[in-house]
Scaffold this motif. Sequence first.
Motif, PDB file in Angstrom:
ATOM      1  N   THR A   1     -13.395 -36.867  19.337  1.00 38.92           N
ATOM      2  CA  THR A   1     -13.019 -37.635  19.485  1.00 38.92           C
ATOM      3  C   THR A   1     -12.333 -38.615  20.780  1.00 38.92           C
ATOM      4  O   THR A   1     -11.921 -37.803  21.440  1.00 38.92           O
ATOM      5  N   ILE A   2     -13.165 -38.927  21.598  1.00 40.85           N
ATOM      6  CA  ILE A   2     -11.856 -39.720  22.713  1.00 40.85           C
ATOM      7  C   ILE A   2     -11.541 -40.957  23.284  1.00 40.85           C
ATOM      8  O   ILE A   2     -11.444 -41.791  22.679  1.00 40.85           O
ATOM      9  N   VAL A   3      -9.816 -40.834  23.299  1.00 43.95           N
ATOM     10  CA  VAL A   3      -9.467 -41.972  22.208  1.00 43.95           C
ATOM     11  C   VAL A   3      -8.197 -43.143  23.625  1.00 43.95           C
ATOM     12  O   VAL A   3      -8.067 -41.460  25.247  1.00 43.95           O
ATOM     13  N   ALA A   4      -8.762 -43.632  24.451  1.00 46.23           N
ATOM     14  CA  ALA A   4      -8.190 -43.735  25.692  1.00 46.23           C
ATOM     15  C   ALA A   4      -6.451 -44.027  26.065  1.00 46.23           C
ATOM     16  O   ALA A   4      -6.094 -44.345  25.067  1.00 46.23           O
ATOM     17  N   SER A   5      -6.214 -44.397  27.262  1.00 38.99           N
ATOM     18  CA  SER A   5      -5.058 -44.519  26.876  1.00 38.99           C
ATOM     19  C   SER A   5      -4.239 -45.802  26.786  1.00 38.99           C
ATOM     20  O   SER A   5      -4.623 -46.469  26.520  1.00 38.99           O
ATOM     21  N   SER A   6      -3.472 -46.027  25.813  1.00 36.52           N
ATOM     22  CA  SER A   6      -1.944 -47.201  25.315  1.00 36.52           C
ATOM     23  C   SER A   6      -2.881 -47.791  24.365  1.00 36.52           C
ATOM     24  O   SER A   6      -2.763 -48.450  23.892  1.00 36.52           O
ATOM     25  N   SER A   7      -3.508 -47.504  24.034  1.00 42.15           N
ATOM     26  CA  SER A   7      -4.824 -47.338  22.527  1.00 42.15           C
ATOM     27  C   SER A   7      -3.849 -47.628  21.889  1.00 42.15           C
ATOM     28  O   SER A   7      -3.109 -46.685  21.422  1.00 42.15           O
ATOM     29  N   VAL A   8      -4.265 -47.647  20.145  1.00 40.94           N
ATOM     30  CA  VAL A   8      -3.875 -47.964  19.344  1.00 40.94           C
ATOM     31  C   VAL A   8      -4.263 -47.926  18.022  1.00 40.94           C
ATOM     32  O   VAL A   8      -5.958 -48.448  18.136  1.00 40.94           O
ATOM     33  N   LEU A   9      -4.223 -46.942  17.002  1.00 44.33           N
ATOM     34  CA  LEU A   9      -5.487 -46.093  16.237  1.00 44.33           C
ATOM     35  C   LEU A   9      -4.257 -46.968  15.215  1.00 44.33           C
ATOM     36  O   LEU A   9      -3.254 -45.706  14.353  1.00 44.33           O
ATOM     37  N   SER A  10      -5.218 -46.830  13.708  1.00 47.24           N
ATOM     38  CA  SER A  10      -4.467 -46.961  13.157  1.00 47.24           C
ATOM     39  C   SER A  10      -4.738 -47.474  11.534  1.00 47.24           C
ATOM     40  O   SER A  10      -4.434 -48.407  10.972  1.00 47.24           O
ATOM     41  N   ARG A  11      -6.188 -46.716  11.723  1.00 48.57           N
ATOM     42  CA  ARG A  11      -7.593 -47.028  10.376  1.00 48.57           C
ATOM     43  C   ARG A  11      -8.355 -46.190  10.509  1.00 48.57           C
ATOM     44  O   ARG A  11      -8.250 -45.071  11.225  1.00 48.57           O
ATOM     45  N   ASP A  12      -8.772 -45.485   9.886  1.00 50.15           N
ATOM     46  CA  ASP A  12     -10.069 -44.431   9.417  1.00 50.15           C
ATOM     47  C   ASP A  12     -10.806 -44.712  10.525  1.00 50.15           C
ATOM     48  O   ASP A  12     -12.542 -45.679   9.980  1.00 50.15           O
TER      49      ASP A  12
END
Length: 275
Positions: A199-210
Amino acid sequence: MNFFVSIFDRILYKLEYSKLNILKTLIFNFRTMPFKVAIKLPIFLYGKIDLYLLKSEIEFQDCDIKRGMIKMGMNKDYLGTHKGASVFILREDAKIIFKGQSEFYSNFLLRTGKGAELTIGKDTLFGNSVKLVCIKKIAIGEGTRIAFEGQVIDSNFHYIYNLDKEEVKPRETDISIGSYNWIGNRTTISKGARTNSFTIVASSSVLSRDYTKNEDKFVVLAGQPAKKVAQNMRRVYNLQLENELFEYFNKGNENISEDLKRKIEDSLISVNIYN
């Protein structure tokens, strides 16, 4: 003359990023590991280190224990400075499990709660000023990169009472980050977050779930809260190939050649991308 200048630059660079803190290295290893493991000095600490609390246990699983296999506190990413000390706050009955070599750059925070379990896969890398706060349980897969100023925190730290539903939900929820994730800078991964491998996550993101319920392959997550914005996207991990691509595009080319395309596909297979 150029040869001596090059040698001087290399020495200066190494002196700046690799200031081994011998005293703190010895204290940390012998305080958190059994003697027969600590004597191998598997963890090296660099720069200014604050050892607030060292009551957790360090374990190594599925790997050969080697001297300096875990390096913590080096300033190597050119994306921060030695603004302060890296900090350890490791509570009693907690466990930190390493499954291979790993690097933490400077100004990191590593904190565990009582009875917590933090698992870090092999070949992981944590950029400058990253915070890992494991109050209950966090697992980070092999080959994952978390860029500078990112944070992984599995707790709200305080309980919230819902007046309408007359209920209180758990303060902590497990976090699971898949293998070969690329987490952009200043991203927050909070309690309950789960990601698939690659998985790639962009900068300043917020991950809080499945996010593992999404069956699409090689997704890109972005936003606050994060959602899928693309799929079938892969990071090129091979450093030599990255340099080749830089030189190629620096010459004004816009589309990659068939030779580079083949090299990229070969490099992706080398990290089991199709498994």
